[in-house]
Design an enzyme around this catalytic site. Structure first.
Site, mmCIF file in Angstrom:
data_model
loop_
_atom_site.group_PDB
_atom_site.id
_atom_site.type_symbol
_atom_site.label_atom_id
_atom_site.label_comp_id
_atom_site.label_asym_id
_atom_site.label_seq_id
_atom_site.Cartn_x
_atom_site.Cartn_y
_atom_site.Cartn_z
ATOM 1 N N CYS A 4 -63.519 23.524 4.325
ATOM 2 C CA CYS A 4 -62.102 23.683 4.004
ATOM 3 C C CYS A 4 -61.895 23.400 2.518
ATOM 4 O O CYS A 4 -62.694 22.699 1.869
ATOM 5 C CB CYS A 4 -61.226 22.797 4.898
ATOM 6 S SG CYS A 4 -60.975 21.115 4.346
ATOM 7 N N CYS A 7 -61.948 19.721 1.504
ATOM 8 C CA CYS A 7 -63.298 19.141 1.513
ATOM 9 C C CYS A 7 -64.032 19.544 0.237
ATOM 10 O O CYS A 7 -64.737 18.728 -0.367
ATOM 11 C CB CYS A 7 -64.077 19.600 2.740
ATOM 12 S SG CYS A 7 -63.550 18.825 4.272
ATOM 13 N N ASP A 30 -50.549 19.168 -6.805
ATOM 14 C CA ASP A 30 -50.443 20.353 -5.945
ATOM 15 C C ASP A 30 -50.389 21.606 -6.822
ATOM 16 O O ASP A 30 -49.716 21.607 -7.848
ATOM 17 C CB ASP A 30 -49.171 20.247 -5.090
ATOM 18 C CG ASP A 30 -49.139 21.239 -3.943
ATOM 19 O OD1 ASP A 30 -49.327 22.445 -4.192
ATOM 20 O OD2 ASP A 30 -48.915 20.809 -2.804
ATOM 21 N N HIS A 46 -63.421 14.614 6.273
ATOM 22 C CA HIS A 46 -62.537 15.580 6.920
ATOM 23 C C HIS A 46 -61.943 15.019 8.211
ATOM 24 O O HIS A 46 -62.668 14.627 9.122
ATOM 25 C CB HIS A 46 -63.290 16.876 7.238
ATOM 26 C CG HIS A 46 -62.405 17.925 7.821
ATOM 27 N ND1 HIS A 46 -61.661 18.778 7.030
ATOM 28 C CD2 HIS A 46 -62.115 18.245 9.102
ATOM 29 C CE1 HIS A 46 -60.960 19.577 7.810
ATOM 30 N NE2 HIS A 46 -61.212 19.275 9.070
ATOM 31 N N ASN A 85 -47.379 16.220 6.977
ATOM 32 C CA ASN A 85 -47.113 17.282 7.945
ATOM 33 C C ASN A 85 -48.290 17.331 8.915
ATOM 34 O O ASN A 85 -49.439 17.310 8.491
ATOM 35 C CB ASN A 85 -46.974 18.640 7.242
ATOM 36 C CG ASN A 85 -45.838 18.658 6.249
ATOM 37 O OD1 ASN A 85 -44.811 18.038 6.442
ATOM 38 N ND2 ASN A 85 -46.035 19.365 5.154
ATOM 39 N N GLY A 91 -45.447 21.902 10.033
ATOM 40 C CA GLY A 91 -45.541 22.578 8.744
ATOM 41 C C GLY A 91 -46.862 22.378 8.024
ATOM 42 O O GLY A 91 -46.980 22.675 6.839
ATOM 43 N N HIS A 96 -56.527 19.758 6.945
ATOM 44 C CA HIS A 96 -57.218 18.567 6.453
ATOM 45 C C HIS A 96 -56.095 17.579 6.180
ATOM 46 O O HIS A 96 -55.180 17.887 5.398
ATOM 47 C CB HIS A 96 -57.995 18.896 5.177
ATOM 48 C CG HIS A 96 -58.816 17.770 4.624
ATOM 49 N ND1 HIS A 96 -60.168 17.886 4.436
ATOM 50 C CD2 HIS A 96 -58.488 16.531 4.211
ATOM 51 C CE1 HIS A 96 -60.646 16.766 3.921
ATOM 52 N NE2 HIS A 96 -59.624 15.921 3.776
ATOM 53 N N HIS A 98 -53.487 15.276 4.844
ATOM 54 C CA HIS A 98 -53.086 15.024 3.467
ATOM 55 C C HIS A 98 -51.676 14.463 3.408
ATOM 56 O O HIS A 98 -50.859 14.701 4.287
ATOM 57 C CB HIS A 98 -53.212 16.281 2.593
ATOM 58 C CG HIS A 98 -52.481 17.480 3.090
ATOM 59 N ND1 HIS A 98 -52.904 18.233 4.158
ATOM 60 C CD2 HIS A 98 -51.351 18.075 2.633
ATOM 61 C CE1 HIS A 98 -52.070 19.242 4.350
ATOM 62 N NE2 HIS A 98 -51.112 19.163 3.443
ATOM 63 N N HIS A 100 -48.290 14.080 0.951
ATOM 64 C CA HIS A 100 -47.572 14.597 -0.214
ATOM 65 C C HIS A 100 -46.790 13.444 -0.844
ATOM 66 O O HIS A 100 -46.094 12.715 -0.136
ATOM 67 C CB HIS A 100 -46.545 15.661 0.193
ATOM 68 C CG HIS A 100 -47.122 16.868 0.851
ATOM 69 N ND1 HIS A 100 -47.296 18.062 0.175
ATOM 70 C CD2 HIS A 100 -47.559 17.077 2.122
ATOM 71 C CE1 HIS A 100 -47.807 18.954 1.008
ATOM 72 N NE2 HIS A 100 -47.974 18.380 2.198
#
Length: 118
Positions: A4, A7, A30, A46, A85, A91, A96, A98, A100
Site C-alpha cells: 500500500c 507502507c 497530505d 500495516h 476515518n 470515509g 492503512h 492513519h 489526520h
C-alpha cells in the site's frame, strides 16, 4: 511485505514531506490538503484500520504524535482537529490506519457531513 502507498512511504520508497517520526509512526504533509495544515500520521507497520487489533503502544504513539505535529506546524495553541476515518462509511480512502491533523484556520462547527442520499 505490504505494497500500500502508506507502507511504501513508511519504508521511504515513496517521497513525502516528513513532519515528524519516531520508531512507531511517521507523519507527513497530505498531498491533497483540506486545510492550511493537513498532516497524516501513520504507523510504520500495516494495520488496515482501528478494528485490526492495533497494539496499545501503537495507538498511543499515533495520538501522542498528533500534538507534537501541531506544535511543529505552529497550530497547537490556536487549535486543531484530529480525525481517524475507519471503513467505507467512515470515509477511509487508503486502507492503512492513519490519523489526520487538520488546522491552520477556524473550523466550522460540526464534524459530520453525510454523503448525498444517506
Amino acid at each position: 511485505m505490504n505494497e500500500c502507498i502508506f507502507c511504501r512511504i513508511a519504508r521511504a520508497e515513496v517521497p513525502s514531506s516528513v513532519v515528524y517520526e519516531n520508531d512507531k509512526v511517521i507523519a507527513f504533509d497530505d498531498v491533497a490538503p483540506q486545510a492550511p495544515v493537513h498532516v497524516l500520521i501513520i504507523p510504520r507497520e500495516h494495520y488496515e484500520h482501528l478494528g485490526w487489533d492495533v497494539p496499545d503502544d501503537v495507538l498511543a504513539a499515533l495520538l501522542g504524535a498528533a500534538h507534537r505535529v501541531a506544535e511543529i506546524k505552529g497550530i497547537a495553541d490556536a487549535g486543531y482537529r484530529v480525525i481517524i476515518n475507519t471503513g467505507v462509511d467512515g470515509g477511509q480512502v487508503v486502507k492503512h490506519l492513519h490519523v489526520h491533523v487538520v488546522g491552520g484556520a477556524r473550523m466550522a462547527h460540526g464534524m459530520v457531513r453525510l454523503a448525498e442520499g444517506s
